[in-house]
Design an enzyme around this catalytic site. Structure first.
Site, PDB file in Angstrom:
ATOM      1  N   LYS A  48      38.524 -19.508   2.565  1.00  0.00           N
ATOM      2  CA  LYS A  48      38.355 -18.079   2.875  1.00  0.00           C
ATOM      3  C   LYS A  48      38.832 -17.216   1.709  1.00  0.00           C
ATOM      4  O   LYS A  48      38.248 -16.153   1.436  1.00  0.00           O
ATOM      5  CB  LYS A  48      39.112 -17.749   4.160  1.00  0.00           C
ATOM      6  CG  LYS A  48      38.482 -18.401   5.392  1.00  0.00           C
ATOM      7  CD  LYS A  48      39.324 -18.239   6.642  1.00  0.00           C
ATOM      8  CE  LYS A  48      38.664 -18.910   7.837  1.00  0.00           C
ATOM      9  NZ  LYS A  48      39.496 -18.853   9.057  1.00  0.00           N
ATOM     10  N   VAL A  89      35.098 -15.323   7.412  1.00  0.00           N
ATOM     11  CA  VAL A  89      36.509 -15.125   7.055  1.00  0.00           C
ATOM     12  C   VAL A  89      37.384 -14.883   8.283  1.00  0.00           C
ATOM     13  O   VAL A  89      38.404 -15.550   8.465  1.00  0.00           O
ATOM     14  CB  VAL A  89      36.670 -13.959   6.043  1.00  0.00           C
ATOM     15  CG1 VAL A  89      38.149 -13.647   5.792  1.00  0.00           C
ATOM     16  CG2 VAL A  89      35.994 -14.325   4.727  1.00  0.00           C
ATOM     17  N   GLY A 106      37.036 -18.059  18.251  1.00  0.00           N
ATOM     18  CA  GLY A 106      36.521 -17.806  19.593  1.00  0.00           C
ATOM     19  C   GLY A 106      35.010 -17.746  19.570  1.00  0.00           C
ATOM     20  O   GLY A 106      34.418 -17.180  18.646  1.00  0.00           O
TER      21      GLY A 106
END
Length: 350
Positions: free
Chosen positions: A229, A157, A326
């Site tokens: 999500k 998520v 990331g």
């Protein structure tokens, strides 16, 4: 006893987790009692290698960085190459499968089959793939429970920001009536850049150049990523399964620079917001661009950052913000799950 790990998929996220395990080996052993041994890697592009006694993590990372096959691994006796993903799951001595393959979120494949095979073999899974949780949560969570294995998916998520672990553990005892969030960093980045004067096309190009958006940005800009999500949050936190089609979805392709400027002049901000809400008839969810008062916590979330707001009956509103993408951050989400696997394993031993 070391946790034996098999990586199914060994792209940037898998490599990030391995680097974290190497860098923090001492701290994890001393502070969490977590020791790990990488026994297998299977990647459709990079090949596969297996040694039941363990593989050298630094050598694996070196092969990956040099774009060489895992099958060039210099492991000596006992080293096996050529296993496909299902064989690496079923036929190795791994305790935990790190499932980080490239997966079609609409079908959940191949990650759904990988999770299913692992659970049936009595092995635990940690993954960052949204597909299995969004498409097959009930089936897979039931199977994992029946087999007594662990299934971790914290990173599905908000990457390394614990959007699932927080309500599941720290907020236990609350009924969460509503969840609202900015769950896609790409679109939030684009909207904030457009507020600075860029056109939609310029903001998209900049997002792609910065690595936030794929060459085909459809999943982000049409709101599909946030939609999946929302499905996960409904299934896992609200305990109410939804399908993607149940979530009304509008992306940001219709949002213009002028619309953003006009909103700012009226003390508003436009953000792509996911909302999951309990109603008398169940749970409703939607994803759409929404005008927020400038005083709204979500309105002030900048750039590629994600944020989520839990409306709790006891604790009141709880706001969480952090990186939603990331490699290091997503690798950290896998570490969160790995630590909880080890804690559960230790409790069972006691």
């Amino acid at each position: 006893m070391a946790v034996k790990i098999a990586f199914i998929g060994f792209g940037g996220v898998g490599q990030a987790l391995l680097q974290i395990l190497l860098d923090k080996e001492k701290e994890l052993r001393q502070e969490e009692g977590l020791e790990t041994s990488i026994v297998a890697v299977a990647d459709v592009m990079k090949g596969s290698v297996y040694n039941p006694g363990g593989l050298d993590g630094n050598q694996l990372l070196k092969l990956a960085s040099e774009k060489r096959s895992m099958e060039e691994y210099d492991g000596g006796p006992g080293t096996v190459t050529g296993l496909d993903s299902l064989a690496a799951i079923k036929e190795t001595n791994a305790d935990v499968i790190v499932e980080v393959t490239y997966t079609d979120v609409k079908t959940g494949q191949p990650a759904v089959d990988h999770c299913r095979a692992a659970f049936q073999a009595g092995k635990s899974v940690i993954t960052t793939n949204k597909g299995p949780v969004a498409v097959a949560y009930d089936e897979l969570s039931t199977l994992a429970e029946e087999k007594g294995v662990f299934w971790g998916f914290e990173g599905t998520v908000m990457s390394g920001t614990p959007a699932l672990r927080l309500p599941q553990e720290t907020l236990r005892g609350n009924t969460i009536e509503q969840i609202t969030g900015i769950l896609n960093g790409t679109t939030n980045y684009m909207l904030t850049e457009m507020e600075k004067g860029l056109t939609y096309e310029q903001a998209l190009e900049q997002a792609q150049n910065n690595g936030y958006a794929e060459a085909d940005p459809t999943s982000d800009v049409e709101g599909y990523d946030a939609r999946y999500k929302a499905v996960i949050l409904s299934s896992v936190i609200m305990k109410t399964p939804l399908k993607a089609d149940d979530v009304k979805c509008t992306g940001i392709t219709g949002v213009t620079r002028d619309m953003l400027t006009d909103a700012i002049e009226r003390g508003k901000r436009i953000r792509l917001v996911a909302k999951i809400k309990r109603t008398s008839e169940g749970v409703e969810a939607e994803v759409k661009p929404k005008e927020l008062d400038v005083s709204d916590q979500l309105a002030g979330v900048p750039g590629a950052t994600n944020a989520i707001l839990y409306e709790c009956d006891l604790a009141g509103p709880i706001f969480l913000t952090g990186a939603g993408a990331g490699l290091k951050e997503t690798g950290f989400s896998l570490l969160i799950d790995l630590i909880h696997f080890e804690r559960r394993r230790s409790m069972v031993k006691q």
